[in-house]
Write a protein that holds these residues in place. Sequence first.
Motif, short mmCIF file in Angstrom:
data_model
loop_
_atom_site.label_atom_id
_atom_site.label_comp_id
_atom_site.label_asym_id
_atom_site.label_seq_id
_atom_site.Cartn_x
_atom_site.Cartn_y
_atom_site.Cartn_z
N PHE A 69 0.96 -1.10 0.09
CA PHE A 69 0.23 0.04 -0.05
C PHE A 69 0.89 1.19 -0.04
N ALA A 70 0.69 2.27 -0.85
CA ALA A 70 1.49 3.48 -0.89
C ALA A 70 0.60 4.73 -1.02
N THR A 71 0.86 5.68 -0.21
CA THR A 71 0.02 6.82 -0.33
C THR A 71 0.28 7.69 -1.59
N ASN A 72 -0.82 8.15 -2.16
CA ASN A 72 -0.91 8.85 -3.32
C ASN A 72 -0.87 10.53 -2.57
N HIS A 73 0.28 11.16 -3.03
CA HIS A 73 0.22 12.24 -2.36
C HIS A 73 -0.47 13.37 -2.98
N LYS A 74 -1.23 12.94 -4.08
CA LYS A 74 -2.02 13.93 -4.77
C LYS A 74 -3.33 14.23 -3.97
N ASN A 75 -4.03 12.83 -3.72
CA ASN A 75 -5.03 12.91 -3.07
C ASN A 75 -5.30 12.31 -1.38
N GLY A 76 -4.06 12.18 -1.13
CA GLY A 76 -3.94 11.47 0.13
C GLY A 76 -4.32 10.15 0.61
N GLN A 77 -4.78 9.49 -0.53
CA GLN A 77 -5.18 8.05 -0.42
C GLN A 77 -4.35 7.12 -0.35
N THR A 78 -4.41 6.04 0.36
CA THR A 78 -3.71 4.97 0.24
C THR A 78 -4.16 3.99 -0.91
N GLU A 79 -3.03 3.53 -1.60
CA GLU A 79 -3.58 2.79 -2.95
C GLU A 79 -2.87 1.49 -3.02
#
Length: 224
Positions: A69-79
């Motif tokens: 799981f990694a955080t998408n820094h554009k939307n703050g969501q874990t992907e």
Amino acid sequence: MEKIIITIDGWSSCGKSTLAKQLAKELHFVYIDSGAMYRAITLYFLRHHVDWEDVNAVDAALKDIKLEFATNHKNGQTEMWLNGENVEYVIRDLVIAEKVSEVAAVKDVRTFAVARQQEMGKHKGIVMDGRDIGTTVFPNAELKIFMTADEDVRVRRRFKELYEKNPNVTLEEVKANLAHRDYIDSHREVSPLRQAEDAIVLDNSHLTMKEQLEIAKKWARERM
Ligand code: DC
């Protein structure tokens, strides 16, 4: 305040992930979508033509699967990432939804996913949603929520979500898929979906997102 483990289990399309994400954000906890792991494994099996009824084929394939799981820094969501590829969006497709319950019922698949889920909860401070999180993955979690909602409410919610991505999808298709998944998820041999004895039921058929978040936040604060 103390870091705790919060589990959210329940039927498909009850809004578990919506609540889990918002709750994690409010409490500065990490959100983990356990269903995404089963979806990513399903994607791998479909792409590589792995027969999930063949134990040896499953075990060999699992050795080649790396989930992160990694955080998408554009939307703050874990992907969800599968072997270095961001699969967060492809795993939401109905093609995956149609097979994921079958794959998630395979014993070795569950052992593989559960071990990783438990590892992620080692330091607490997590909100994890799924089907067996309060029963099998974290039986000692401090707060266990079991979510439910009326069937027609769930079908309409999931339809709306899928229709935005694919206008060819029909209400009947979505309804059939939800019924099919709920049946397999609650009737499989290994860790079937069921309410943990110490879980609190949250029926959100007639609640707004804000209302359900307030309720869950109160429950969490009482335990922190
Ligand atoms: O929550 P979801 O719809 O993304 O989950 C996809 C499928 O994965 C669901 O049909 C059941 C399975 N699942 C499971 O068996 N155990 C979990 N902890 C999470 C999901």
